[in-house]
Design a protein around this motif. Structure first.
Motif, PDB file in Angstrom:
ATOM      1  N   GLY A  62       0.816  -1.220   0.000  1.00 53.45           N
ATOM      2  CA  GLY A  62       0.000   0.000   0.000  1.00 53.45           C
ATOM      3  C   GLY A  62       0.845   1.263   0.000  1.00 53.45           C
ATOM      4  O   GLY A  62       0.545   2.226  -0.714  1.00 53.45           O
ATOM      5  N   LYS A  63       1.911   1.257   0.792  1.00 54.31           N
ATOM      6  CA  LYS A  63       2.804   2.423   0.827  1.00 54.31           C
ATOM      7  C   LYS A  63       3.491   2.633  -0.516  1.00 54.31           C
ATOM      8  O   LYS A  63       3.659   3.766  -0.965  1.00 54.31           O
ATOM      9  CB  LYS A  63       3.857   2.255   1.925  1.00 54.31           C
ATOM     10  N   ARG A  64       3.859   1.538  -1.156  1.00 47.70           N
ATOM     11  CA  ARG A  64       4.513   1.644  -2.460  1.00 47.70           C
ATOM     12  C   ARG A  64       3.540   2.167  -3.521  1.00 47.70           C
ATOM     13  O   ARG A  64       3.926   2.953  -4.386  1.00 47.70           O
ATOM     14  CB  ARG A  64       5.093   0.291  -2.890  1.00 47.70           C
ATOM     15  N   ILE A  65       2.262   1.760  -3.414  1.00 45.90           N
ATOM     16  CA  ILE A  65       1.242   2.284  -4.333  1.00 45.90           C
ATOM     17  C   ILE A  65       1.126   3.785  -4.124  1.00 45.90           C
ATOM     18  O   ILE A  65       1.143   4.563  -5.081  1.00 45.90           O
ATOM     19  CB  ILE A  65      -0.125   1.590  -4.112  1.00 45.90           C
ATOM     20  N   ARG A  66       1.024   4.224  -2.866  1.00 46.06           N
ATOM     21  CA  ARG A  66       0.881   5.652  -2.563  1.00 46.06           C
ATOM     22  C   ARG A  66       2.093   6.452  -3.046  1.00 46.06           C
ATOM     23  O   ARG A  66       1.951   7.500  -3.667  1.00 46.06           O
ATOM     24  CB  ARG A  66       0.685   5.871  -1.065  1.00 46.06           C
ATOM     25  N   ARG A  67       3.286   5.934  -2.784  1.00 47.05           N
ATOM     26  CA  ARG A  67       4.501   6.650  -3.208  1.00 47.05           C
ATOM     27  C   ARG A  67       4.532   6.848  -4.718  1.00 47.05           C
ATOM     28  O   ARG A  67       4.819   7.934  -5.205  1.00 47.05           O
ATOM     29  CB  ARG A  67       5.750   5.881  -2.770  1.00 47.05           C
ATOM     30  N   ARG A  68       4.266   5.785  -5.444  1.00 49.69           N
ATOM     31  CA  ARG A  68       4.321   5.882  -6.907  1.00 49.69           C
ATOM     32  C   ARG A  68       3.231   6.803  -7.436  1.00 49.69           C
ATOM     33  O   ARG A  68       3.480   7.613  -8.329  1.00 49.69           O
ATOM     34  CB  ARG A  68       4.192   4.479  -7.528  1.00 49.69           C
ATOM     35  N   ARG A  69       2.037   6.681  -6.869  1.00 52.47           N
ATOM     36  CA  ARG A  69       0.921   7.527  -7.299  1.00 52.47           C
ATOM     37  C   ARG A  69       1.267   8.994  -7.074  1.00 52.47           C
ATOM     38  O   ARG A  69       1.081   9.832  -7.963  1.00 52.47           O
ATOM     39  CB  ARG A  69      -0.350   7.155  -6.517  1.00 52.47           C
ATOM     40  N   ARG A  70       1.784   9.311  -5.904  1.00 52.79           N
ATOM     41  CA  ARG A  70       2.147  10.699  -5.597  1.00 52.79           C
ATOM     42  C   ARG A  70       3.280  11.192  -6.484  1.00 52.79           C
ATOM     43  O   ARG A  70       3.278  12.336  -6.926  1.00 52.79           O
ATOM     44  CB  ARG A  70       2.545  10.837  -4.133  1.00 52.79           C
ATOM     45  N   LEU A  71       4.264  10.327  -6.728  1.00 55.82           N
ATOM     46  CA  LEU A  71       5.391  10.704  -7.580  1.00 55.82           C
ATOM     47  C   LEU A  71       4.912  11.097  -8.970  1.00 55.82           C
ATOM     48  O   LEU A  71       5.418  12.049  -9.559  1.00 55.82           O
ATOM     49  CB  LEU A  71       6.391   9.554  -7.680  1.00 55.82           C
ATOM     50  N   LEU A  72       3.908  10.410  -9.455  1.00 50.66           N
ATOM     51  CA  LEU A  72       3.360  10.717 -10.775  1.00 50.66           C
ATOM     52  C   LEU A  72       2.364  11.866 -10.749  1.00 50.66           C
ATOM     53  O   LEU A  72       1.904  12.313 -11.795  1.00 50.66           O
ATOM     54  CB  LEU A  72       2.683   9.479 -11.374  1.00 50.66           C
ATOM     55  N   GLY A  73       1.992  12.326  -9.546  1.00 48.35           N
ATOM     56  CA  GLY A  73       1.028  13.415  -9.437  1.00 48.35           C
ATOM     57  C   GLY A  73      -0.388  12.961  -9.753  1.00 48.35           C
ATOM     58  O   GLY A  73      -1.200  13.745 -10.239  1.00 48.35           O
ATOM     59  N   VAL A  74      -0.680  11.702  -9.471  1.00 45.89           N
ATOM     60  CA  VAL A  74      -1.992  11.124  -9.748  1.00 45.89           C
ATOM     61  C   VAL A  74      -2.801  11.111  -8.455  1.00 45.89           C
ATOM     62  O   VAL A  74      -2.285  10.722  -7.405  1.00 45.89           O
ATOM     63  CB  VAL A  74      -1.830   9.684 -10.293  1.00 45.89           C
ATOM     64  N   THR A  75      -4.061  11.519  -8.519  1.00 42.76           N
ATOM     65  CA  THR A  75      -4.919  11.470  -7.339  1.00 42.76           C
ATOM     66  C   THR A  75      -5.468  10.051  -7.162  1.00 42.76           C
ATOM     67  O   THR A  75      -5.420   9.244  -8.091  1.00 42.76           O
ATOM     68  CB  THR A  75      -6.114  12.442  -7.469  1.00 42.76           C
ATOM     69  N   GLN A  76      -6.002   9.798  -5.969  1.00 47.69           N
ATOM     70  CA  GLN A  76      -6.627   8.500  -5.740  1.00 47.69           C
ATOM     71  C   GLN A  76      -7.794   8.293  -6.704  1.00 47.69           C
ATOM     72  O   GLN A  76      -7.990   7.197  -7.224  1.00 47.69           O
ATOM     73  CB  GLN A  76      -7.120   8.395  -4.295  1.00 47.69           C
ATOM     74  N   GLN A  77      -8.533   9.355  -6.958  1.00 51.90           N
ATOM     75  CA  GLN A  77      -9.665   9.277  -7.879  1.00 51.90           C
ATOM     76  C   GLN A  77      -9.195   8.912  -9.284  1.00 51.90           C
ATOM     77  O   GLN A  77      -9.782   8.061  -9.947  1.00 51.90           O
ATOM     78  CB  GLN A  77     -10.437  10.596  -7.897  1.00 51.90           C
ATOM     79  N   GLN A  78      -8.133   9.558  -9.747  1.00 47.93           N
ATOM     80  CA  GLN A  78      -7.624   9.274 -11.090  1.00 47.93           C
ATOM     81  C   GLN A  78      -7.130   7.832 -11.210  1.00 47.93           C
ATOM     82  O   GLN A  78      -7.395   7.168 -12.208  1.00 47.93           O
ATOM     83  CB  GLN A  78      -6.498  10.252 -11.442  1.00 47.93           C
TER      84      GLN A  78
ATOM     85  N   PHE B  98     -12.534   5.228  -5.557  1.00 47.27           N
ATOM     86  CA  PHE B  98     -11.333   5.771  -4.917  1.00 47.27           C
ATOM     87  C   PHE B  98     -11.197   5.294  -3.477  1.00 47.27           C
ATOM     88  O   PHE B  98     -10.094   5.195  -2.945  1.00 47.27           O
ATOM     89  CB  PHE B  98     -11.293   7.299  -4.999  1.00 47.27           C
ATOM     90  N   GLN B  99     -12.318   4.965  -2.834  1.00 44.28           N
ATOM     91  CA  GLN B  99     -12.257   4.470  -1.461  1.00 44.28           C
ATOM     92  C   GLN B  99     -11.468   3.160  -1.380  1.00 44.28           C
ATOM     93  O   GLN B  99     -10.776   2.899  -0.384  1.00 44.28           O
ATOM     94  CB  GLN B  99     -13.662   4.248  -0.883  1.00 44.28           C
ATOM     95  N   GLN B 100     -11.555   2.377  -2.452  1.00 45.12           N
ATOM     96  CA  GLN B 100     -10.800   1.126  -2.477  1.00 45.12           C
ATOM     97  C   GLN B 100      -9.308   1.415  -2.563  1.00 45.12           C
ATOM     98  O   GLN B 100      -8.508   0.728  -1.919  1.00 45.12           O
ATOM     99  CB  GLN B 100     -11.250   0.259  -3.651  1.00 45.12           C
ATOM    100  N   ILE B 101      -8.942   2.425  -3.320  1.00 47.59           N
ATOM    101  CA  ILE B 101      -7.531   2.822  -3.386  1.00 47.59           C
ATOM    102  C   ILE B 101      -7.061   3.245  -1.998  1.00 47.59           C
ATOM    103  O   ILE B 101      -5.966   2.883  -1.558  1.00 47.59           O
ATOM    104  CB  ILE B 101      -7.312   3.964  -4.412  1.00 47.59           C
ATOM    105  N   GLN B 102      -7.889   4.010  -1.282  1.00 45.96           N
ATOM    106  CA  GLN B 102      -7.547   4.420   0.091  1.00 45.96           C
ATOM    107  C   GLN B 102      -7.273   3.196   0.960  1.00 45.96           C
ATOM    108  O   GLN B 102      -6.296   3.172   1.714  1.00 45.96           O
ATOM    109  CB  GLN B 102      -8.686   5.225   0.721  1.00 45.96           C
ATOM    110  N   LYS B 103      -8.126   2.206   0.860  1.00 43.68           N
ATOM    111  CA  LYS B 103      -7.969   0.998   1.674  1.00 43.68           C
ATOM    112  C   LYS B 103      -6.721   0.218   1.286  1.00 43.68           C
ATOM    113  O   LYS B 103      -6.037  -0.334   2.144  1.00 43.68           O
ATOM    114  CB  LYS B 103      -9.221   0.128   1.558  1.00 43.68           C
ATOM    115  N   TYR B 104      -6.412   0.172  -0.006  1.00 41.99           N
ATOM    116  CA  TYR B 104      -5.178  -0.485  -0.440  1.00 41.99           C
ATOM    117  C   TYR B 104      -3.962   0.253   0.121  1.00 41.99           C
ATOM    118  O   TYR B 104      -3.026  -0.363   0.617  1.00 41.99           O
ATOM    119  CB  TYR B 104      -5.065  -0.513  -1.962  1.00 41.99           C
ATOM    120  N   GLU B 105      -3.971   1.572   0.030  1.00 42.37           N
ATOM    121  CA  GLU B 105      -2.819   2.361   0.450  1.00 42.37           C
ATOM    122  C   GLU B 105      -2.554   2.280   1.950  1.00 42.37           C
ATOM    123  O   GLU B 105      -1.412   2.410   2.374  1.00 42.37           O
ATOM    124  CB  GLU B 105      -2.978   3.816   0.007  1.00 42.37           C
ATOM    125  N   THR B 106      -3.563   2.063   2.738  1.00 40.50           N
ATOM    126  CA  THR B 106      -3.373   1.924   4.189  1.00 40.50           C
ATOM    127  C   THR B 106      -3.101   0.485   4.594  1.00 40.50           C
ATOM    128  O   THR B 106      -2.747   0.222   5.745  1.00 40.50           O
ATOM    129  CB  THR B 106      -4.611   2.420   4.967  1.00 40.50           C
TER     130      THR B 106
END
Length: 124
Positions: A10-26, A35-43
């Motif tokens: 989950g942390k690696r998903i969040r890091r990569r997503r943020r590095l690319l400037g992508v929102t959870q919704q995107q 997007f709530q599922q992405i939140q749950k994956y990231e935590t």
């Protein structure tokens, strides 16, 4: 209770997503989920299935193995990470914004800014 592997992925998903400037919704839209599922994956609250991790890797333009880099070995020793110390840096939103802004500067100006930063930090 979350599993350490799920938290790491989950942390690696969040890091990569943020590095690319992508929102959870995107990211959610690219993968075809809420997007709530992405939140749950990231935590690490929800475990990512193999097929979903494949889709996320594709959306974030990395190999699936990226999400397991730096994962501690079963014996408790730390595994090497391709990102090294950069991982902690990209957890800091301000640092990530600074890196994005830096690379948005035209190359000739960026080099001058880099030299100025080296002089100011006495590393030169």
């Amino acid at each position: 209770m979350t599993h350490p592997v799920d938290e790491h992925v989950g942390k690696r998903i969040r890091r990569r997503r943020r590095l690319l400037g992508v929102t959870q919704q995107q990211l959610a839209e690219r993968v075809g989920i809420k997007f709530q599922q992405i939140q749950k994956y990231e935590t690490g609250a929800n475990r990512v299935s193999a097929s979903r991790l494949w889709d996320i890797a594709d959306a974030l333009e990395v190999q699936v193995s990226f999400f397991f880099e730096g994962l501690p070995a079963r014996d408790g020793s730390e595994a090497e990470s391709a990102d090294g110390a950069a991982e902690d840096l990209f957890d800091d939103k301000e640092a990530l914004d600074l890196v994005r802004s830096y690379y948005a500067i035209p190359e000739n100006q960026r080099r001058r800014l880099f030299e100025l930063a080296r002089v100011l930090s006495d590393v030169a």
